[in-house]
Scaffold this motif. Structure first.
Motif, PDB file in Angstrom:
ATOM      1  N   PRO A  74      38.834  44.525  35.563  1.00 26.87           N
ATOM      2  CA  PRO A  74      39.070  45.811  34.904  1.00 26.87           C
ATOM      3  C   PRO A  74      40.216  45.637  33.904  1.00 26.87           C
ATOM      4  O   PRO A  74      41.261  45.063  34.230  1.00 26.87           O
ATOM      5  N   GLU A  91      43.478  51.521  33.555  1.00 26.28           N
ATOM      6  CA  GLU A  91      42.126  50.983  33.362  1.00 26.28           C
ATOM      7  C   GLU A  91      41.461  50.647  34.693  1.00 26.28           C
ATOM      8  O   GLU A  91      40.263  50.884  34.875  1.00 26.28           O
ATOM      9  N   GLU A  95      38.001  52.463  35.511  1.00 25.90           N
ATOM     10  CA  GLU A  95      36.782  51.651  35.568  1.00 25.90           C
ATOM     11  C   GLU A  95      36.225  51.489  36.971  1.00 25.90           C
ATOM     12  O   GLU A  95      35.020  51.348  37.139  1.00 25.90           O
TER      13      GLU A  95
END
Length: 169
Positions: A74, A91, A95
């Motif tokens: 990720p 993130e 994700e």
């Protein structure tokens, strides 16, 4: 910001990690110094990014990249006002839907990555200076993941990331 990035890289040098390459890190530090003003400009040829390596049991947590169609950590672009570590946490959560402990921070690698053009995002061929962090999961129920998530052991993980399994041995 530049001083903080250089300090993180210098601290990485003090770790006894078998994949650390002093020549590579010195080159990246020079690139950072020469390109500080354009690192967060998506139209430039050099972007600052961050990624997160997390483990559960003996499996690493990976995503399928929507444009590159490959299994990766990720990761994403570091936004204005955001540190690479903050980006890695953000993130990772976006994700995977999983949460990481913001108090645990360990830089484990910095890499220069060649990125192909992405006409959908109006981005040309460019490179990422990617700060990679080991993160620890929080024992919270996961939210909704933006991308397909994979729990892979060392043998099934992409070769580029299998070296990081050293961190759980």
């Amino acid at each position: 910001m530049l001083d903080e990035l250089i300090k993180e890289i210098d601290e990485l040098n003090s770790q006894s990690l078998p994949w650390i390459n002093q020549v590579k890190l010195d080159h990246i530090k020079l690139m950072l110094k020469d390109s500080e003003s354009k690192l967060r400009n998506r139209k430039s040829d050099l972007h600052l990014s961050a990624s997160a390596m997390a483990f559960t049991d003996q499996a690493g947590i990976f995503i399928r990249h929507p444009y590159l169609h490959t299994i990766l950590l990720p990761a994403g672009h570091v936004e204005m006002g955001e540190s690479p570590f903050e980006c890695a946490l953000r993130e990772f959560h976006e994700e995977t839907g999983l949460n990481a402990d913001p108090k645990f921070r360990r830089l484990i690698d910095v890499n220069l990555i060649d990125i192909p053009a992405n006409p959908i995002k109006h981005e040309g061929v460019h490179q990422h200076i990617d700060f990679r962090y080991l993160i620890h999961l929080l024992p919270e129920l996961p939210g909704t993941a933006e991308l397909p998530v994979f729990y892979l052991d060392e043998a099934k993980s992409p070769n580029e990331f299998s070296k990081y399994f050293f961190l759980i041995k």
